[in-house]
Design a protein around this motif. Structure first.
Motif, PDB file in Angstrom:
ATOM      1  N   PHE A  42       0.813  -1.222  -0.061  1.00 47.97           N
ATOM      2  CA  PHE A  42       0.208  -0.032   0.144  1.00 47.97           C
ATOM      3  C   PHE A  42       0.864   1.243  -0.035  1.00 47.97           C
ATOM      4  CE2 PHE A  42      -2.421  -3.478   1.420  1.00 47.97           C
ATOM      5  CZ  PHE A  42      -3.697  -3.362   1.274  1.00 47.97           C
ATOM      6  N   THR A  43       0.955   1.901  -1.165  1.00 43.76           N
ATOM      7  CA  THR A  43       1.890   3.135  -1.488  1.00 43.76           C
ATOM      8  C   THR A  43       1.254   4.328  -0.869  1.00 43.76           C
ATOM      9  OG1 THR A  43       1.191   3.760  -3.454  1.00 43.76           O
ATOM     10  CG2 THR A  43       2.923   1.923  -3.373  1.00 43.76           C
ATOM     11  N   GLU A  44       0.264   4.428  -0.388  1.00 44.56           N
ATOM     12  CA  GLU A  44      -0.623   5.531   0.316  1.00 44.56           C
ATOM     13  C   GLU A  44      -1.159   5.305   1.481  1.00 44.56           C
ATOM     14  OE1 GLU A  44      -0.576   8.673  -1.314  1.00 44.56           O
ATOM     15  OE2 GLU A  44       0.797   7.869  -2.676  1.00 44.56           O
ATOM     16  N   ALA A  45      -0.356   4.619   2.399  1.00 42.72           N
ATOM     17  CA  ALA A  45      -0.690   4.364   3.692  1.00 42.72           C
ATOM     18  C   ALA A  45      -0.333   5.441   4.981  1.00 42.72           C
ATOM     19  CB  ALA A  45      -0.279   2.859   4.138  1.00 42.72           C
ATOM     20  N   PHE A  46      -1.130   5.815   5.800  1.00 47.15           N
ATOM     21  CA  PHE A  46      -0.860   6.784   6.740  1.00 47.15           C
ATOM     22  C   PHE A  46      -1.354   6.151   8.394  1.00 47.15           C
ATOM     23  CE2 PHE A  46      -1.703   8.466   2.924  1.00 47.15           C
ATOM     24  CZ  PHE A  46      -0.826   9.713   2.788  1.00 47.15           C
ATOM     25  N   CYS A  47      -0.630   6.670   9.248  1.00 46.98           N
ATOM     26  CA  CYS A  47      -0.789   6.532  10.693  1.00 46.98           C
ATOM     27  C   CYS A  47      -2.085   7.871  11.341  1.00 46.98           C
ATOM     28  CB  CYS A  47       0.309   6.829  11.508  1.00 46.98           C
ATOM     29  SG  CYS A  47       1.128   8.265  11.851  1.00 46.98           S
ATOM     30  N   PRO A  48      -2.719   7.370  12.132  1.00 48.84           N
ATOM     31  CA  PRO A  48      -3.730   8.521  12.499  1.00 48.84           C
ATOM     32  C   PRO A  48      -3.198   9.385  13.562  1.00 48.84           C
ATOM     33  CG  PRO A  48      -4.165   6.291  13.575  1.00 48.84           C
ATOM     34  CD  PRO A  48      -2.890   6.207  12.807  1.00 48.84           C
ATOM     35  N   TYR A  49      -1.802   9.100  14.079  1.00 52.73           N
ATOM     36  CA  TYR A  49      -1.335  10.042  15.240  1.00 52.73           C
ATOM     37  C   TYR A  49       0.168   9.959  15.088  1.00 52.73           C
ATOM     38  CZ  TYR A  49      -1.703  12.545  19.751  1.00 52.73           C
ATOM     39  OH  TYR A  49      -1.472  13.464  20.681  1.00 52.73           O
ATOM     40  N   PRO A  50       1.062  10.895  14.705  1.00 55.91           N
ATOM     41  CA  PRO A  50       2.406  10.662  14.504  1.00 55.91           C
ATOM     42  C   PRO A  50       3.210  10.608  15.972  1.00 55.91           C
ATOM     43  CG  PRO A  50       1.851  12.749  13.876  1.00 55.91           C
ATOM     44  CD  PRO A  50       0.374  12.212  14.260  1.00 55.91           C
ATOM     45  N   VAL A  51       2.522   9.802  16.818  1.00 53.36           N
ATOM     46  CA  VAL A  51       3.257   9.659  18.098  1.00 53.36           C
ATOM     47  C   VAL A  51       3.012   8.112  18.313  1.00 53.36           C
ATOM     48  CG1 VAL A  51       3.362  10.169  20.593  1.00 53.36           C
ATOM     49  CG2 VAL A  51       3.232  11.935  18.779  1.00 53.36           C
ATOM     50  N   HIS A 308      13.913  20.697   6.831  1.00 52.83           N
ATOM     51  CA  HIS A 308      15.087  20.852   7.559  1.00 52.83           C
ATOM     52  C   HIS A 308      14.693  20.397   9.261  1.00 52.83           C
ATOM     53  CE1 HIS A 308      18.941  23.107   7.524  1.00 52.83           C
ATOM     54  NE2 HIS A 308      18.682  23.171   8.912  1.00 52.83           N
ATOM     55  N   LEU A 309      13.600  19.575   9.236  1.00 52.20           N
ATOM     56  CA  LEU A 309      13.376  19.006  10.307  1.00 52.20           C
ATOM     57  C   LEU A 309      14.051  17.501  10.746  1.00 52.20           C
ATOM     58  CD1 LEU A 309       9.717  19.854  10.346  1.00 52.20           C
ATOM     59  CD2 LEU A 309      11.529  21.055  11.877  1.00 52.20           C
ATOM     60  N   LEU A 310      14.296  17.073  11.825  1.00 51.21           N
ATOM     61  CA  LEU A 310      14.564  15.500  12.208  1.00 51.21           C
ATOM     62  C   LEU A 310      13.464  15.148  13.066  1.00 51.21           C
ATOM     63  CD1 LEU A 310      18.254  15.461  12.671  1.00 51.21           C
ATOM     64  CD2 LEU A 310      16.975  14.246  10.880  1.00 51.21           C
ATOM     65  N   LEU A 311      13.396  13.704  13.173  1.00 53.85           N
ATOM     66  CA  LEU A 311      12.549  13.188  14.401  1.00 53.85           C
ATOM     67  C   LEU A 311      11.009  13.298  13.841  1.00 53.85           C
ATOM     68  CD1 LEU A 311      14.466  13.721  17.647  1.00 53.85           C
ATOM     69  CD2 LEU A 311      15.214  12.311  15.661  1.00 53.85           C
ATOM     70  N   LYS A 312      10.254  13.809  14.581  1.00 52.17           N
ATOM     71  CA  LYS A 312       8.602  13.675  14.277  1.00 52.17           C
ATOM     72  C   LYS A 312       7.927  14.750  14.980  1.00 52.17           C
ATOM     73  CE  LYS A 312       7.705  10.682  18.386  1.00 52.17           C
ATOM     74  NZ  LYS A 312       9.194  10.226  19.040  1.00 52.17           N
ATOM     75  N   HIS A 313       8.752  15.748  15.872  1.00 52.86           N
ATOM     76  CA  HIS A 313       8.065  16.774  16.535  1.00 52.86           C
ATOM     77  C   HIS A 313       7.788  17.852  15.547  1.00 52.86           C
ATOM     78  CE1 HIS A 313       8.446  14.527  20.201  1.00 52.86           C
ATOM     79  NE2 HIS A 313       9.815  14.312  20.016  1.00 52.86           N
ATOM     80  N   GLY A 314       6.626  18.130  15.124  1.00 50.13           N
ATOM     81  CA  GLY A 314       6.341  19.199  14.121  1.00 50.13           C
ATOM     82  C   GLY A 314       5.017  19.100  13.524  1.00 50.13           C
ATOM     83  N   PHE A 380      -7.292  10.550   7.849  1.00 48.07           N
ATOM     84  CA  PHE A 380      -7.691  11.450   8.908  1.00 48.07           C
ATOM     85  C   PHE A 380      -6.543  11.093   9.949  1.00 48.07           C
ATOM     86  CE2 PHE A 380     -11.794  10.281   7.347  1.00 48.07           C
ATOM     87  CZ  PHE A 380     -12.277  11.582   7.030  1.00 48.07           C
ATOM     88  N   ALA A 381      -6.155  12.204  10.709  1.00 48.21           N
ATOM     89  CA  ALA A 381      -4.971  12.040  11.716  1.00 48.21           C
ATOM     90  C   ALA A 381      -5.074  13.278  12.719  1.00 48.21           C
ATOM     91  CB  ALA A 381      -3.587  12.098  11.049  1.00 48.21           C
ATOM     92  N   MET A 382      -4.765  13.146  13.870  1.00 50.16           N
ATOM     93  CA  MET A 382      -4.555  13.993  14.755  1.00 50.16           C
ATOM     94  C   MET A 382      -3.253  14.358  15.788  1.00 50.16           C
ATOM     95  SD  MET A 382      -7.199  12.726  17.847  1.00 50.16           S
ATOM     96  CE  MET A 382      -6.815  14.157  18.890  1.00 50.16           C
ATOM     97  N   THR A 383      -2.913  15.247  16.315  1.00 50.57           N
ATOM     98  CA  THR A 383      -2.121  15.085  17.279  1.00 50.57           C
ATOM     99  C   THR A 383      -2.316  16.209  18.330  1.00 50.57           C
ATOM    100  OG1 THR A 383       0.497  15.516  17.448  1.00 50.57           O
ATOM    101  CG2 THR A 383      -0.715  16.748  15.988  1.00 50.57           C
ATOM    102  N   ARG A 384      -1.623  16.016  19.416  1.00 52.02           N
ATOM    103  CA  ARG A 384      -1.520  17.147  20.431  1.00 52.02           C
ATOM    104  C   ARG A 384      -0.208  17.479  20.836  1.00 52.02           C
ATOM    105  NH1 ARG A 384      -6.457  16.122  24.968  1.00 52.02           N
ATOM    106  NH2 ARG A 384      -8.066  16.113  23.349  1.00 52.02           N
ATOM    107  N   ASP A 385       0.698  17.629  19.758  1.00 51.12           N
ATOM    108  CA  ASP A 385       2.068  17.829  20.022  1.00 51.12           C
ATOM    109  C   ASP A 385       2.387  19.209  19.297  1.00 51.12           C
ATOM    110  OD1 ASP A 385       4.663  17.437  20.584  1.00 51.12           O
ATOM    111  OD2 ASP A 385       5.052  16.184  18.816  1.00 51.12           O
ATOM    112  N   PRO A 386       2.250  20.293  20.309  1.00 47.46           N
ATOM    113  CA  PRO A 386       1.867  20.263  21.828  1.00 47.46           C
ATOM    114  C   PRO A 386       0.550  20.479  21.707  1.00 47.46           C
ATOM    115  CG  PRO A 386       3.109  22.513  21.215  1.00 47.46           C
ATOM    116  CD  PRO A 386       2.958  21.545  20.032  1.00 47.46           C
ATOM    117  N   ASP A 387      -0.053  21.165  20.935  1.00 46.71           N
ATOM    118  CA  ASP A 387      -1.695  21.616  20.859  1.00 46.71           C
ATOM    119  C   ASP A 387      -2.538  20.824  19.663  1.00 46.71           C
ATOM    120  OD1 ASP A 387      -1.022  23.962  22.641  1.00 46.71           O
ATOM    121  OD2 ASP A 387      -0.337  25.125  20.876  1.00 46.71           O
ATOM    122  N   PRO A 388      -3.841  20.671  20.105  1.00 46.73           N
ATOM    123  CA  PRO A 388      -4.734  19.619  19.098  1.00 46.73           C
ATOM    124  C   PRO A 388      -4.379  20.349  17.838  1.00 46.73           C
ATOM    125  CG  PRO A 388      -5.640  20.394  21.418  1.00 46.73           C
ATOM    126  CD  PRO A 388      -4.433  21.237  21.184  1.00 46.73           C
ATOM    127  N   ALA A 389      -4.351  19.351  16.866  1.00 51.44           N
ATOM    128  CA  ALA A 389      -4.431  19.552  15.328  1.00 51.44           C
ATOM    129  C   ALA A 389      -5.003  18.605  14.623  1.00 51.44           C
ATOM    130  CB  ALA A 389      -3.153  19.819  14.926  1.00 51.44           C
TER     131      ALA A 389
END
Length: 488
Positions: A42-51, A308-314, A380-389
């Motif tokens: 599946f070439t277009e697969a996504f997680c629902p929360y990048p944490v 210009h970012l590393l890891l997953k925070h952003g 669909f996805a969401m995060t709270r890193d640091p605020d809800p998105a």
């Protein structure tokens, strides 16, 4: 086979385009590529929360994080929520988890009958089997602890900060977490009995930072020979300046440091790939590979230089949301098939249940990915890193909504997400994406974050008693090893 064995292999922080099968020009992953040759990619697969933890609970339950309540890395899957292991246990399966689960409490009972754990973040590493084995051998994972233990990280040596946490592990290959997890997975498969269907969840810590392959792997790739991945920018775009100081100072990231990081990251992926090969070999030796269902995926991705970012925070850009997803079906049905249909890891639970003809809640939001007629219009996805998105993505456009701000990208003309069209006088896809996001959220009132440190844990001989004093003593051993620079 009425009850096919199921093996779920999960990586941590694996960028989707960092496999041979997904087109990476440099990284060598022959065993994962072999799974893809026997299955569906599946070439277009996504997680629902990048944490880590929220995404893992979604894979297990088939629910989005706002439905299951595991909204950060220190959260608990609420009792009463069905999971893949619970569904398959009702079908007569033996259920086992090996490696990183990232639960609270560490051995949280989510339906596995056996859990042999190797944790990394938080108190779990002071409860788990792996670190008990390390201590018994007089060892400590000093490089990993330096990166992950916040009480010692501020005092890390200059080389750690200069290299963005990249370096050779102080542990030999045989004691590195990747090999230890592979060893335990192979032991489990070799102990399978012919008349019992099995679910085995093998979850690796890597290639999550620190990027610390052991000797023998660390020099596998030459930084100067690597191809920079799409999305690298020479400096942080103005829209991303808020993320200048995340886990590391991104202003200090330059092309040479990125290449060095990439070489180590690729080495940990190739090391992981070797363990995938060992799992496949063990299944073949048992005569159970052809009839098995094997799922290979990750909990989330990795920027690896994107913007210009590393890891997953952003921001929820493509590299942290996209995950590899390969499903090998019993009898190698649809071998070598590739699809660009949108998929989410919330689809894994209903897909596995369908393959195993197991009863599951038909109200789950995920799709059965073996059903060619089941098509997603959005992920669909969401995060709270640091605020809800919140994020809604179609095949062509992406909308990210935060408090008081929106970002809209046309992925056809702007795949690197550099031009925010949210304020375009003719936004095009904006109304349709907003409606899709409202439909996603409106019938599910978000549950509050759920945490229960005293939740029911697995009743098994390897699960330690909840003794805070014993955990502190165990933790002190490892922290002393870091401060002393102990390597063996």
């Amino acid at each position: 086979m009425t009850n096919p064995d199921v093996v779920i292999i999960q990586a941590d922080q694996l960028r989707a385009d960092c496999l041979g099968v997904t087109g990476n020009p440099d990284v060598l992953t022959p065993h994962i590529d072999g799974l893809a040759a026997d299955g569906i990619t599946f070439t277009e697969a996504f997680c629902p929360y990048p944490v880590c933890t929220p995404s893992r609970y979604s894979l297990l339950s088939g629910l989005y994080p706002h439905q299951h309540g595991g909204l950060n890395n220190h959260s608990t899957l609420a009792p009463g929520i069905d999971t893949i292991p619970r569904v398959l246990r009702r079908r007569g399966y033996q259920t086992t988890a090996v490696g990183k689960m990232h639960f609270t409490p560490t051995y949280l009972d989510v339906g596995y009958q056996r859990m042999i754990l190797a944790e990394q973040h938080g108190p779990g590493r002071y409860d788990d089997d792996y670190h008990r084995d390390l201590r018994a051998a007089g060892l400590a994972d000093v490089v990993d602890l330096t990166d992950q233990e916040l009480t010692v990280r501020p005092d890390a040596p200059p080389a750690y900060w200069d290299s963005f946490g990249t370096g050779t592990s102080n542990l030999p290959d045989s004691w590195h977490s990747t090999t230890w997890i592979g060893d335990r997975a192979v032991e489990e498969i070799r102990a399978w009995t012919p008349d019992t269907p099995q679910l085995l969840h093998v979850s690796f810590i890597k290639p999550h930072h620190p990027f610390d392959p052991p000797a023998g792997w660390a020099d596998r790739y030459r930084p100067e020979e690597l191809t920079l991945l799409p999305g690298w920018t020479a400096e942080l775009p103005s829209a991303d300046r808020a993320w200048r100081q995340a886990y590391f100072d991104h202003d200090r990231l330059d092309e040479q440091r990125l290449r060095t990081t990439m070489a180590a990251y690729y080495a940990t992926i190739s090391q992981l790939d070797e363990q995938v090969g060992r799992v496949v070999t063990a299944l073949r030796a048992q005569g159970r590979y052809e009839s098995s269902t094997i799922v290979f995926t990750a909990d989330h991705g990795e920027y690896l230089g994107f913007h210009h970012l590393l890891l997953k925070h952003g921001p929820m850009y493509e590299p942290v949301l996209r995950v590899p997803l390969i499903i090998k079906l019993p009898g190698n049905q649809r071998a070598g098939h590739r699809t660009d249909a949108l998929a989410s890891t919330v689809d894994v639970a209903p897909t596995v249940a369908s393959i195993c003809r197991a009863d599951h809640d038909p109200r789950l939001p995920g799709l059965d990915l073996t059903d060619a007629a089941a098509r997603r219009t959005h992920v669909f996805a969401m995060t709270r890193d640091p605020d809800p998105a919140y994020l809604v993505r179609s095949a062509t456009h992406k909308l990210i909504t935060t408090a008081g701000a929106e970002m809209l990208f046309d992925l056809r003309s702007d795949p690197l997400e550099l031009r925010n069209l949210a304020h375009d006088p003719q936004p095009g896809a904006m109304p349709e994406l907003r409606r899709a996001a409202l439909r996603w959220l409106q019938f599910d009132a978000p549950v509050p974050p759920y945490l229960d440190e005293s939740a029911t844990v697995l009743d098994a001989p390897n699960v330690p008693d909840p003794d805070p004093a014993a955990r502190r003593e165990h933790r002190d051993y490892f922290l002393a090893a870091v401060r002393e620079g102990r390597t063996e």
